[in-house]
Design a protein around this motif. Structure first.
Motif, PDB file in Angstrom:
ATOM      1  N   GLY A 236       0.847  -1.271   0.223  1.00 30.74           N
ATOM      2  CA  GLY A 236       0.355  -0.075   0.029  1.00 30.74           C
ATOM      3  C   GLY A 236       1.010   1.107  -0.176  1.00 30.74           C
TER       4      GLY A 236
ATOM      5  N   TYR B 142      -2.350 -20.113  -2.637  1.00 33.71           N
ATOM      6  CA  TYR B 142      -1.429 -20.733  -3.565  1.00 33.71           C
ATOM      7  C   TYR B 142      -1.151 -22.177  -3.026  1.00 33.71           C
ATOM      8  CZ  TYR B 142      -1.253 -16.064  -5.382  1.00 33.71           C
ATOM      9  OH  TYR B 142      -1.608 -14.858  -6.022  1.00 33.71           O
TER      10      TYR B 142
ATOM     11  N   LEU C 186      -5.175  -8.120   1.756  1.00 30.55           N
ATOM     12  CA  LEU C 186      -4.457  -8.451   0.412  1.00 30.55           C
ATOM     13  C   LEU C 186      -3.480  -7.468  -0.220  1.00 30.55           C
ATOM     14  CD1 LEU C 186      -7.441 -10.412  -1.207  1.00 30.55           C
ATOM     15  CD2 LEU C 186      -5.570 -11.379  -0.022  1.00 30.55           C
TER      16      LEU C 186
ATOM     17  N   ALA D  92       7.983   6.933   5.493  1.00 30.89           N
ATOM     18  CA  ALA D  92       8.662   6.464   6.997  1.00 30.89           C
ATOM     19  C   ALA D  92       8.462   4.827   6.929  1.00 30.89           C
ATOM     20  CB  ALA D  92       8.055   7.182   8.039  1.00 30.89           C
TER      21      ALA D  92
ATOM     22  N   GLY E 116       9.313  -2.624   1.417  1.00 28.64           N
ATOM     23  CA  GLY E 116       8.286  -3.614   0.964  1.00 28.64           C
ATOM     24  C   GLY E 116       7.405  -4.272   1.925  1.00 28.64           C
TER      25      GLY E 116
HETATM   26  P1  FAD Z   1       2.215  -3.934   5.302  1.00 28.04           P
HETATM   27  O1  FAD Z   1       2.739  -4.849   4.024  1.00 28.04           O
HETATM   28  O2  FAD Z   1       1.956  -4.807   6.318  1.00 28.04           O
HETATM   29  O3  FAD Z   1       3.312  -3.141   5.563  1.00 28.04           O
HETATM   30  C1  FAD Z   1       3.335  -1.888   6.568  1.00 28.04           C
HETATM   31  C2  FAD Z   1       4.463  -1.531   6.773  1.00 28.04           C
HETATM   32  O4  FAD Z   1       4.528  -0.494   7.601  1.00 28.04           O
HETATM   33  C3  FAD Z   1       5.561  -2.423   7.426  1.00 28.04           C
HETATM   34  O5  FAD Z   1       6.808  -2.672   6.901  1.00 28.04           O
HETATM   35  C4  FAD Z   1       5.802  -1.870   8.953  1.00 28.04           C
HETATM   36  O6  FAD Z   1       7.073  -1.824   9.226  1.00 28.04           O
HETATM   37  C5  FAD Z   1       5.421  -0.469   8.650  1.00 28.04           C
HETATM   38  N1  FAD Z   1       4.995   0.163   9.813  1.00 28.04           N
HETATM   39  C6  FAD Z   1       4.329  -0.073  10.714  1.00 28.04           C
HETATM   40  N2  FAD Z   1       4.090   1.100  11.528  1.00 28.04           N
HETATM   41  C7  FAD Z   1       4.787   2.020  11.150  1.00 28.04           C
HETATM   42  C8  FAD Z   1       5.410   3.132  11.618  1.00 28.04           C
HETATM   43  N3  FAD Z   1       4.753   3.743  13.009  1.00 28.04           N
HETATM   44  N4  FAD Z   1       6.281   3.936  11.116  1.00 28.04           N
HETATM   45  C9  FAD Z   1       6.642   3.558  10.192  1.00 28.04           C
HETATM   46  N5  FAD Z   1       6.633   2.356   9.530  1.00 28.04           N
HETATM   47  C10 FAD Z   1       5.645   1.673  10.046  1.00 28.04           C
HETATM   48  N6  FAD Z   1      -1.488 -11.024   0.341  1.00 28.04           N
HETATM   49  C11 FAD Z   1      -1.688 -11.200  -0.806  1.00 28.04           C
HETATM   50  O7  FAD Z   1      -2.550 -10.598  -1.756  1.00 28.04           O
HETATM   51  N7  FAD Z   1      -1.095 -12.474  -1.557  1.00 28.04           N
HETATM   52  C12 FAD Z   1      -0.367 -13.246  -0.953  1.00 28.04           C
HETATM   53  O8  FAD Z   1       0.145 -14.158  -1.373  1.00 28.04           O
HETATM   54  C13 FAD Z   1       0.012 -13.111   0.492  1.00 28.04           C
HETATM   55  N8  FAD Z   1       0.668 -13.787   1.112  1.00 28.04           N
HETATM   56  C14 FAD Z   1       1.058 -13.648   2.530  1.00 28.04           C
HETATM   57  C15 FAD Z   1       1.759 -14.362   3.277  1.00 28.04           C
HETATM   58  C16 FAD Z   1       1.897 -14.355   4.522  1.00 28.04           C
HETATM   59  C17 FAD Z   1       2.697 -15.259   5.292  1.00 28.04           C
HETATM   60  C18 FAD Z   1       1.383 -13.146   5.214  1.00 28.04           C
HETATM   61  C19 FAD Z   1       1.720 -12.747   6.501  1.00 28.04           C
HETATM   62  C20 FAD Z   1       0.552 -12.131   4.531  1.00 28.04           C
HETATM   63  C21 FAD Z   1       0.298 -12.423   2.922  1.00 28.04           C
HETATM   64  N9  FAD Z   1      -0.406 -11.451   2.322  1.00 28.04           N
HETATM   65  C22 FAD Z   1      -0.858 -11.649   1.091  1.00 28.04           C
HETATM   66  C23 FAD Z   1      -0.995 -10.307   2.826  1.00 28.04           C
HETATM   67  C24 FAD Z   1      -0.116  -9.407   2.540  1.00 28.04           C
HETATM   68  O9  FAD Z   1       1.258  -9.144   2.817  1.00 28.04           O
HETATM   69  C25 FAD Z   1      -0.816  -7.920   3.209  1.00 28.04           C
HETATM   70  O10 FAD Z   1      -2.060  -7.720   2.754  1.00 28.04           O
HETATM   71  C26 FAD Z   1      -0.080  -6.793   2.520  1.00 28.04           C
HETATM   72  O11 FAD Z   1       1.267  -6.761   2.927  1.00 28.04           O
HETATM   73  C27 FAD Z   1      -0.691  -5.410   3.267  1.00 28.04           C
HETATM   74  O12 FAD Z   1       0.042  -4.298   2.971  1.00 28.04           O
HETATM   75  P2  FAD Z   1      -0.045  -3.100   3.623  1.00 28.04           P
HETATM   76  O13 FAD Z   1       0.926  -2.035   2.854  1.00 28.04           O
HETATM   77  O14 FAD Z   1      -1.165  -2.328   4.165  1.00 28.04           O
HETATM   78  O15 FAD Z   1       0.991  -3.328   5.109  1.00 28.04           O
END
Ligand code: FAD
Ligand code: NAD
Length: 465
Positions: free
Chosen positions: A16, A352, A320, A34, A41
């Motif tokens: 995201g 998967y 997702l 940040a 990633g």
């Molecule tokens: P995230 O990817 O969780 O990223 C958030 C980031 O914010 C993190 O790096 C964290 O360190 C950072 N952060 C948090 N708080 C702070 C702060 N205060 N300051 C700075 N940084 C901060 N989804 C799929 O669509 N396909 C898949 O095959 C799939 N496989 C998965 C397998 C596993 C084992 C897991 C655990 C999840 C999987 N997912 C999959 C789900 C997917 O990883 C998440 O839906 C996705 O990563 C969400 O994206 P996001 O950007 O919302 O948050």
């Protein structure tokens, strides 16, 4: 920009956050992101989608070689597991892709602020001791593992682990107990079963994969059982104790009843994920959470506080990566004054496993609640390519509105269901009827022809069955 440091500050660099930051920069906005992790990633690239798929792909090859699928095609091999190398290629995949985001940030002039950000007011955060003010702040902090009371995860010990720990096991467990028959449990359970572990899945509900189509849940259970996975449905884990190198779990029927114990070499806790909002100082920004601990937004990803936006796992909706990415793009476009839209009715989801399990739109149960439907089903056994490839398991199901024929949902279990579902999503995005899909020419011989045949079956006229 007067006294603002940035037009856009994104908190979190998961799919995201990093995508939102890149799109904002592409649109000419001065952007920073940040991130407290050592690499960019987020969950997806570091400990989620990518490393799990690296292990799934490698273990799929191992099982194909070991389990007879290759022998059936006249290829006789006796594979030897080199788990160190398998983990090595997983780490290489993660390193390459997280490094790739760093490159994209530099290319697009997105500043990476290294550290965890905390709001000090609605337009200011503190990161690594520095105050940063931004006109727009996007919260993209993602989610983490939901803990299970009585079952303490310690990834270092490698006995009771979460998904991150289950990706890193130094040896194949004799018996792995998976708590939660959802996506993570089935994917990572499959990895270790293929490599030689006995796997028992303990699921609270009466069927695995909640949220998916009923037929698909049943068939997935049947296929995974046939592969050797054991299931204890309608069962809850109330306690897990580490005794020496093993864990002893206490299980009870979900509805209450006599307890039993189960011994495991490794326990994987995979009962869901919860939004990351702790320590963010949301109160300083004036933000509140809903009952599920999520940040609510409107359709444009605006929170209740002007200038603060939110996307991804931290807001409602399926957790997702592709949903988070699309929200990131739309949110950045809305900030730039464009019209960014995500159609939350058409978000595909893929498990998967082997075969893959995928769906988009409504389940048959949901569709029937809204009105009369017509359903077409086609088994993969009758698809020439799947049959030739020795991949007979699964089916495609197309659910259409009985009056308008508009496609409401498509579900597939097939070796390449994750790839097949894209055409269904695109068709639904364009408002397709089942007839539109049925009269679209599909290349032969492909697994995708099963989607065409299932669409033909909506009107009772499939050819190959
Ligand atoms: P995230 O990817 O969780 O990223 C958030 C980031 O914010 C993190 O790096 C964290 O360190 C950072 N952060 C948090 N708080 C702070 C702060 N205060 N300051 C700075 N940084 C901060 N989804 C799929 O669509 N396909 C898949 O095959 C799939 N496989 C998965 C397998 C596993 C084992 C897991 C655990 C999840 C999987 N997912 C999959 C789900 C997917 O990883 C998440 O839906 C996705 O990563 C969400 O994206 P996001 O950007 O919302 O948050
Ligand atoms: P999940 O919500 O998919 O499954 C959790 C399962 O645990 C459910 O079946 C639930 O009924 C069960 N459960 C809950 N409490 C329990 C208990 N006390 N005892 C036994 N069972 C219990 O969650 P997950 O598998 O942890 O995955 C988390 C998120 O990560 C999901 O939302 C998923 O979308 C995402 N993810 C996606 C993919 C993918 O897209 N391929 C892969 C992995 C993770």
């Amino acid at each position: 920009m007067a006294d603002y440091d940035y037009d856009v500050l994104v908190i979190g660099s998961g799919p995201g956050g990093y995508v939102a930051a890149i799109r904002a920069a592409q649109l000419g906005l001065k952007t920073a992101c940040a991130e407290g992790r050592e690499t960019l990633g987020g969950t997806c690239l570091n400990v989620g989608c990518i490393p799990s798929k690296a292990m799934l792909h490698a273990s799929e090859y191992f099982e194909a070689a070991a389990g007879g699928a290759m022998a059936a095609m006249g290829i006789k091999v006796k594979p030897e597991l080199d788990l160190g190398t398998m983990h090595g290629q997983r780490k290489d995949a993660v390193k390459g892709l997280t490094g790739g985001i760093e490159f994209l940030f530099k290319k697009n002039k997105v500043d990476w602020l290294k550290g965890y950000a905390q709001f000090t007011s609605a337009d200011t955060v503190e990161v690594a001791g520095k105050s940063v003010r931004a006109k727009n702040i996007i919260v993209a902090t993602g989610s983490s593992v939901t803990p299970l009371p009585g079952v303490a995860v310690d990834n270092d010990k490698q006995i009771i682990v979460d998904s991150t720990g289950a990706l890193e096991l130094a040896k194949v467990p004799g018996h792995m107990v998976v708590i939660g028959g959802g996506v993570i449990g089935l994917e990572l359970g499959s990895v270790w079963r293929r490599l030689g572990a006995k796997v028992t899945v303990v699921e609270f509900l009466d069927q695995i994969l909640p949220g998916m189509d009923g037929d698909v849940r049943k068939e997935a259970n049947k296929i995974l059982k046939k592969q050797g996975m054991e299931f204890k449905l309608k069962t809850k884990v109330t306690k897990a104790e580490v005794k020496g190198k093993k864990a002893v779990l206490t299980l009870e029927p979900a509805a209450g009843g006599d307890a039993e114990t189960l011994e495991a070499d490794v326990v994987l806790v995979s009962i869901g994920r919860r939004p990351n909002t702790e320590g963010l100082g949301l109160d300083k920004a004036g933000l509140t959470l809903n009952q599920r601990g999520q940040i609510e937004t409107d359709h444009d990803f605006r929170t209740s506080v002007p200038g603060v936006w939110a996307i991804g796992d931290v807001i409602p909706g399926p957790m997702l990566a592709h949903k988070a990415e699309d929200e990131g793009i739309a949110c950045a476009e809305n900030i730039a004054g464009l019209t960014g839209i995500v159609n939350h009715d058409v978000i595909p989801s893929v498990v998967y496993t082997w075969p893959e399990i995928a769906g988009v739109g409504l389940t048959e149960e949901q569709a029937k609640e809204r009105g009369e439907v017509k359903v077409g089903k086609f088994p993969m056994l009758a698809n020439s390519r799947a049959k030739t490839n020795h991949e007979p398991d699964g089916f495609v199901k197309v659910i259409a509105d009985a009056k308008t024929d508009r496609v409401l949902g498509v579900w597939c279990i097939a070796s390449v269901a994750g790839t097949m579902i894209a055409q269904a999503a695109q068709a639904m995005e364009f408002g397709a009827t089942s007839e539109d899909i049925a009269y679209t020419c599909h290349a032969h011989p492909t697994h995708s022809e099963a989607i065409k045949e299932a669409a033909m079956a909506v009107t009772g006229k499939p050819i190959h069955i």
